[in-house]
Design a protein around this motif. Sequence first.
Motif, PDB file in Angstrom:
ATOM      1  N   HIS A 163      -2.848 -16.128  11.435  1.00 56.08           N
ATOM      2  CA  HIS A 163      -3.419 -15.022  10.654  1.00 56.08           C
ATOM      3  C   HIS A 163      -3.501 -15.447   9.190  1.00 56.08           C
ATOM      4  O   HIS A 163      -2.595 -16.120   8.691  1.00 56.08           O
ATOM      5  N   GLU A 187      -4.692 -13.687   5.204  1.00 57.59           N
ATOM      6  CA  GLU A 187      -5.204 -12.524   4.473  1.00 57.59           C
ATOM      7  C   GLU A 187      -4.875 -12.659   2.989  1.00 57.59           C
ATOM      8  O   GLU A 187      -4.051 -13.490   2.588  1.00 57.59           O
ATOM      9  N   ASN A 225      -3.415 -10.335  -0.050  1.00 52.53           N
ATOM     10  CA  ASN A 225      -2.744  -9.075  -0.367  1.00 52.53           C
ATOM     11  C   ASN A 225      -2.856  -8.888  -1.881  1.00 52.53           C
ATOM     12  O   ASN A 225      -2.104  -9.486  -2.649  1.00 52.53           O
ATOM     13  N   ARG A 236      -2.492 -14.995  -1.597  1.00 51.92           N
ATOM     14  CA  ARG A 236      -3.272 -15.379  -0.425  1.00 51.92           C
ATOM     15  C   ARG A 236      -2.250 -15.992   0.522  1.00 51.92           C
ATOM     16  O   ARG A 236      -1.405 -16.782   0.075  1.00 51.92           O
ATOM     17  N   SER A 238       1.968  -8.128   5.553  1.00 55.01           N
ATOM     18  CA  SER A 238       1.096  -8.925   6.420  1.00 55.01           C
ATOM     19  C   SER A 238       0.774  -8.213   7.725  1.00 55.01           C
ATOM     20  O   SER A 238       1.634  -7.559   8.305  1.00 55.01           O
TER      21      SER A 238
END
Length: 146
Positions: free
Chosen positions: A32, A34, A36, A42, A115
């Motif tokens: 995964h 993403e 935030n 990152r 997360s």
Amino acid sequence: MLTRIDHIGIACTDLDAAVEFYRSTYGFEVTHTEVNEEQGVREAMLRINGTDDGGASYLQLLEPIRDDSPVAKFLSRNGEGVHHIAFGTSDVAAEAEEIGQRGVRVLDARPRKGSMGSTITFLHPKDCGGVLTELVQAAEAPAEHA
Ligand code: MC0
């Protein structure tokens, strides 16, 4: 109840290079990624193993996206390395309340977004033996271990 090591957060200056290190050295794959914005990072999550509460343990690689973020501050002071440890629970708010009553400073007045849709809060490293500690409730909270 805290039922697993949810993740170990590792601060890095170059996320792609860190991902490649963990892939080529240990064979760990990213499950995964993403950004935030609130936390200024990152991140990449590398699933290591399932846990007997029905959850999982991850490595979390963190690259700052802002100079004033906690991870950027940590990197400028310490360089790359372990930034925090996170314990999993099925109820982060209740756990934070209970731990706060034991005299540990809880850094978030109310839990924030973490997360993969999780809910998180942090405990002050100065009250935790020098270890920044996070509590995590997964998006689909595993049942508490019987
Ligand atoms: C700071 N300190 C640490 C530390 N960060 N000690 C151990 N591990 C760390 N990661 C120490 C400093 O060395 C200093 O010690 C003292 O704590 C105060 O640090 P400061 O940076 O001068 O002070 P503050 O208050 O500006 O910030 C520290 C604090 C902050 C821990 C409160 O970084 C914070 O709120 N962190 C929680 C949020 C966070 O870290 N987010 C990034 C990961 P001396 O001895 O010099 O006084 S986000 C994440 O992980 C999410 C996405 C997720 O898991 O899902």
